[in-house]
Design a protein around this motif. Structure first.
Motif, PDB file in Angstrom:
ATOM      1  N   ALA A  67       0.852  -1.140   0.019  1.00 44.40           N
ATOM      2  CA  ALA A  67       0.183  -0.094   0.040  1.00 44.40           C
ATOM      3  C   ALA A  67       1.121   1.351  -0.099  1.00 44.40           C
ATOM      4  O   ALA A  67       1.825   1.409   0.877  1.00 44.40           O
ATOM      5  CB  ALA A  67      -0.927  -0.139   1.254  1.00 44.40           C
ATOM      6  N   ASN A  68       0.568   2.018  -0.914  1.00 40.44           N
ATOM      7  CA  ASN A  68       1.492   3.393  -1.169  1.00 40.44           C
ATOM      8  C   ASN A  68       0.501   4.466  -1.230  1.00 40.44           C
ATOM      9  O   ASN A  68      -0.500   4.361  -1.826  1.00 40.44           O
ATOM     10  CB  ASN A  68       2.606   3.274  -2.285  1.00 40.44           C
ATOM     11  N   ARG A  69       1.181   5.645  -0.862  1.00 38.13           N
ATOM     12  CA  ARG A  69       0.468   6.926  -1.032  1.00 38.13           C
ATOM     13  C   ARG A  69       1.514   7.943  -1.369  1.00 38.13           C
ATOM     14  O   ARG A  69       2.433   8.215  -0.734  1.00 38.13           O
ATOM     15  CB  ARG A  69      -0.274   7.571  -0.007  1.00 38.13           C
ATOM     16  N   LEU A  70       1.383   8.196  -2.603  1.00 37.44           N
ATOM     17  CA  LEU A  70       2.288   9.333  -3.269  1.00 37.44           C
ATOM     18  C   LEU A  70       1.509  10.932  -3.150  1.00 37.44           C
ATOM     19  O   LEU A  70       0.652  11.068  -3.790  1.00 37.44           O
ATOM     20  CB  LEU A  70       2.712   9.161  -4.617  1.00 37.44           C
ATOM     21  N   ARG A  71       1.961  11.629  -2.103  1.00 37.79           N
ATOM     22  CA  ARG A  71       1.419  12.960  -1.938  1.00 37.79           C
ATOM     23  C   ARG A  71       2.034  14.052  -2.960  1.00 37.79           C
ATOM     24  O   ARG A  71       3.416  14.087  -2.765  1.00 37.79           O
ATOM     25  CB  ARG A  71       1.409  13.396  -0.472  1.00 37.79           C
ATOM     26  N   GLY A  72       1.391  15.097  -3.146  1.00 41.79           N
ATOM     27  CA  GLY A  72       2.119  16.066  -4.100  1.00 41.79           C
ATOM     28  C   GLY A  72       2.668  15.387  -5.348  1.00 41.79           C
ATOM     29  O   GLY A  72       3.643  16.006  -5.950  1.00 41.79           O
ATOM     30  N   ALA A  73       2.145  14.404  -6.023  1.00 43.01           N
ATOM     31  CA  ALA A  73       2.930  13.896  -7.157  1.00 43.01           C
ATOM     32  C   ALA A  73       2.873  14.701  -8.162  1.00 43.01           C
ATOM     33  O   ALA A  73       1.949  15.688  -8.313  1.00 43.01           O
ATOM     34  CB  ALA A  73       1.863  12.787  -7.558  1.00 43.01           C
ATOM     35  N   VAL A  74       3.788  14.956  -9.213  1.00 41.90           N
ATOM     36  CA  VAL A  74       4.124  15.696 -10.307  1.00 41.90           C
ATOM     37  C   VAL A  74       3.721  15.317 -11.337  1.00 41.90           C
ATOM     38  O   VAL A  74       4.187  14.136 -11.842  1.00 41.90           O
ATOM     39  CB  VAL A  74       5.879  16.247 -10.219  1.00 41.90           C
ATOM     40  N   ALA A  75       3.076  16.007 -12.103  1.00 37.17           N
ATOM     41  CA  ALA A  75       2.524  15.654 -13.569  1.00 37.17           C
ATOM     42  C   ALA A  75       2.506  16.751 -14.301  1.00 37.17           C
ATOM     43  O   ALA A  75       2.523  18.037 -13.915  1.00 37.17           O
ATOM     44  CB  ALA A  75       1.186  15.099 -13.416  1.00 37.17           C
ATOM     45  N   ASN A  76       2.859  16.312 -15.802  1.00 38.45           N
ATOM     46  CA  ASN A  76       2.677  17.367 -16.641  1.00 38.45           C
ATOM     47  C   ASN A  76       1.166  17.876 -17.002  1.00 38.45           C
ATOM     48  O   ASN A  76       0.460  16.893 -17.588  1.00 38.45           O
ATOM     49  CB  ASN A  76       3.332  17.107 -17.952  1.00 38.45           C
ATOM     50  N   VAL A  77       0.441  19.062 -16.804  1.00 38.60           N
ATOM     51  CA  VAL A  77      -0.814  19.061 -17.034  1.00 38.60           C
ATOM     52  C   VAL A  77      -1.069  19.964 -18.221  1.00 38.60           C
ATOM     53  O   VAL A  77      -0.464  21.115 -18.256  1.00 38.60           O
ATOM     54  CB  VAL A  77      -1.285  19.788 -15.808  1.00 38.60           C
ATOM     55  N   THR A  78      -1.891  19.425 -19.248  1.00 44.65           N
ATOM     56  CA  THR A  78      -2.072  20.103 -20.316  1.00 44.65           C
ATOM     57  C   THR A  78      -2.955  21.228 -20.170  1.00 44.65           C
ATOM     58  O   THR A  78      -4.231  21.213 -19.482  1.00 44.65           O
ATOM     59  CB  THR A  78      -2.912  19.065 -21.191  1.00 44.65           C
ATOM     60  N   LEU A  79      -2.538  22.514 -20.456  1.00 45.12           N
ATOM     61  CA  LEU A  79      -3.472  23.830 -20.473  1.00 45.12           C
ATOM     62  C   LEU A  79      -3.883  24.398 -21.643  1.00 45.12           C
ATOM     63  O   LEU A  79      -4.501  25.365 -21.393  1.00 45.12           O
ATOM     64  CB  LEU A  79      -2.575  24.778 -19.698  1.00 45.12           C
ATOM     65  N   GLY A  80      -3.328  24.183 -22.714  1.00 43.77           N
ATOM     66  CA  GLY A  80      -3.715  24.603 -23.949  1.00 43.77           C
ATOM     67  C   GLY A  80      -3.162  23.855 -25.245  1.00 43.77           C
ATOM     68  O   GLY A  80      -2.414  22.892 -25.099  1.00 43.77           O
ATOM     69  N   GLN A  81      -3.760  24.422 -26.465  1.00 45.72           N
ATOM     70  CA  GLN A  81      -3.139  23.705 -27.526  1.00 45.72           C
ATOM     71  C   GLN A  81      -2.852  24.777 -28.488  1.00 45.72           C
ATOM     72  O   GLN A  81      -3.487  25.879 -28.713  1.00 45.72           O
ATOM     73  CB  GLN A  81      -4.439  22.947 -27.933  1.00 45.72           C
ATOM     74  N   GLY A  82      -1.795  24.581 -29.517  1.00 42.31           N
ATOM     75  CA  GLY A  82      -1.201  25.530 -30.310  1.00 42.31           C
ATOM     76  C   GLY A  82      -2.181  25.531 -31.492  1.00 42.31           C
ATOM     77  O   GLY A  82      -3.041  24.705 -31.542  1.00 42.31           O
ATOM     78  N   PRO A  83      -2.060  26.316 -32.358  1.00 36.46           N
ATOM     79  CA  PRO A  83      -0.899  27.338 -32.433  1.00 36.46           C
ATOM     80  C   PRO A  83      -1.190  28.327 -31.313  1.00 36.46           C
ATOM     81  O   PRO A  83      -2.436  28.824 -31.276  1.00 36.46           O
ATOM     82  CB  PRO A  83      -0.849  27.748 -34.007  1.00 36.46           C
ATOM     83  N   GLY A  84      -0.287  28.805 -30.876  1.00 38.58           N
ATOM     84  CA  GLY A  84      -0.206  30.221 -30.010  1.00 38.58           C
ATOM     85  C   GLY A  84       0.960  30.310 -29.228  1.00 38.58           C
ATOM     86  O   GLY A  84       1.984  29.612 -29.255  1.00 38.58           O
ATOM     87  N   VAL A  85       0.958  31.702 -28.378  1.00 33.65           N
ATOM     88  CA  VAL A  85       1.917  31.882 -27.667  1.00 33.65           C
ATOM     89  C   VAL A  85       1.487  31.682 -25.983  1.00 33.65           C
ATOM     90  O   VAL A  85       0.596  32.219 -25.598  1.00 33.65           O
ATOM     91  CB  VAL A  85       2.299  33.320 -27.844  1.00 33.65           C
ATOM     92  N   ILE A  93      -1.459  10.038  -5.086  1.00 32.59           N
ATOM     93  CA  ILE A  93      -1.794   8.917  -6.139  1.00 32.59           C
ATOM     94  C   ILE A  93      -1.902   7.886  -4.939  1.00 32.59           C
ATOM     95  O   ILE A  93      -0.859   7.585  -4.066  1.00 32.59           O
ATOM     96  CB  ILE A  93      -0.864   8.680  -7.165  1.00 32.59           C
ATOM     97  N   ASP A  94      -2.812   7.003  -4.367  1.00 29.39           N
ATOM     98  CA  ASP A  94      -3.017   5.548  -4.049  1.00 29.39           C
ATOM     99  C   ASP A  94      -2.689   4.582  -4.921  1.00 29.39           C
ATOM    100  O   ASP A  94      -3.311   4.277  -6.028  1.00 29.39           O
ATOM    101  CB  ASP A  94      -4.346   5.609  -3.110  1.00 29.39           C
ATOM    102  N   SER A  95      -1.578   3.751  -4.403  1.00 31.38           N
ATOM    103  CA  SER A  95      -1.362   2.439  -5.012  1.00 31.38           C
ATOM    104  C   SER A  95      -1.647   1.253  -4.041  1.00 31.38           C
ATOM    105  O   SER A  95      -0.662   1.104  -3.094  1.00 31.38           O
ATOM    106  CB  SER A  95      -0.135   2.468  -5.680  1.00 31.38           C
ATOM    107  N   HIS A  96      -2.266   0.216  -4.190  1.00 33.40           N
ATOM    108  CA  HIS A  96      -2.573  -0.796  -3.048  1.00 33.40           C
ATOM    109  C   HIS A  96      -2.681  -2.078  -4.204  1.00 33.40           C
ATOM    110  O   HIS A  96      -3.253  -2.170  -5.435  1.00 33.40           O
ATOM    111  CB  HIS A  96      -3.841  -0.926  -2.424  1.00 33.40           C
ATOM    112  N   GLY A  97      -2.107  -3.421  -3.698  1.00 37.13           N
ATOM    113  CA  GLY A  97      -2.083  -4.427  -4.369  1.00 37.13           C
ATOM    114  C   GLY A  97      -1.563  -5.764  -3.881  1.00 37.13           C
ATOM    115  O   GLY A  97      -0.786  -5.542  -2.725  1.00 37.13           O
ATOM    116  N   VAL A  98      -1.475  -6.760  -4.654  1.00 37.36           N
ATOM    117  CA  VAL A  98      -0.911  -7.966  -4.267  1.00 37.36           C
ATOM    118  C   VAL A  98      -0.195  -8.627  -5.452  1.00 37.36           C
ATOM    119  O   VAL A  98      -0.399  -8.493  -6.540  1.00 37.36           O
ATOM    120  CB  VAL A  98      -1.832  -8.978  -3.909  1.00 37.36           C
ATOM    121  N   GLU A  99       1.103  -8.812  -5.091  1.00 40.54           N
ATOM    122  CA  GLU A  99       1.992  -9.574  -6.235  1.00 40.54           C
ATOM    123  C   GLU A  99       2.024 -10.913  -5.781  1.00 40.54           C
ATOM    124  O   GLU A  99       2.394 -11.611  -4.737  1.00 40.54           O
ATOM    125  CB  GLU A  99       3.279  -8.955  -6.405  1.00 40.54           C
ATOM    126  N   LEU A 100       1.971 -12.140  -6.661  1.00 40.67           N
ATOM    127  CA  LEU A 100       2.152 -13.502  -6.513  1.00 40.67           C
ATOM    128  C   LEU A 100       3.110 -14.103  -7.456  1.00 40.67           C
ATOM    129  O   LEU A 100       3.215 -13.667  -8.525  1.00 40.67           O
ATOM    130  CB  LEU A 100       0.674 -14.262  -6.660  1.00 40.67           C
TER     131      LEU A 100
END
Length: 86
Positions: free
Chosen positions: A38-56, A78-85
């Motif tokens: 069980a893992n929790r990643l706080r403040g995960a960094v991602a590339n967030v799309t804010l616009g589409q070209g053409p433009g400045v 981001i929460d991640s829980h699981g089992v590996e067998l």
């Protein structure tokens, strides 16, 4: 054609997690194992799309047609829980 702007306001990611495993050898040359996690990643960094070209766009300048303008942002968590067998 895509452009990603930096973000000086990013906070560091923080990972909190736990893992527990079990190995069982019922016979010579046979091994069964299971791991739960069980893992929790706080403040995960991602590339967030804010616009589409053409433009400045701020921080990247001109983005051509068909290109995307993105900025690095912190996500909630981001929460991640699981089992590996094996």
């Amino acid at each position: 054609p895509d452009a990603t702007a930096a973000n000086a306001a990013l906070e560091p990611e923080r990972l909190v997690g736990a893992e527990m495993g079990l190995d069982w050898r019922p016979a010579e040359g046979v091994r069964l194992s299971a791991t739960a996690y069980a893992n929790r990643l706080r403040g995960a960094v991602a590339n967030v799309t804010l616009g589409q070209g053409p433009g400045v766009f701020p921080g990247v300048g001109f983005v051509a047609a068909g290109g995307l303008y993105r900025r690095r942002e912190n996500l909630g968590a981001i929460d991640s829980h699981g089992v590996e067998l094996d």
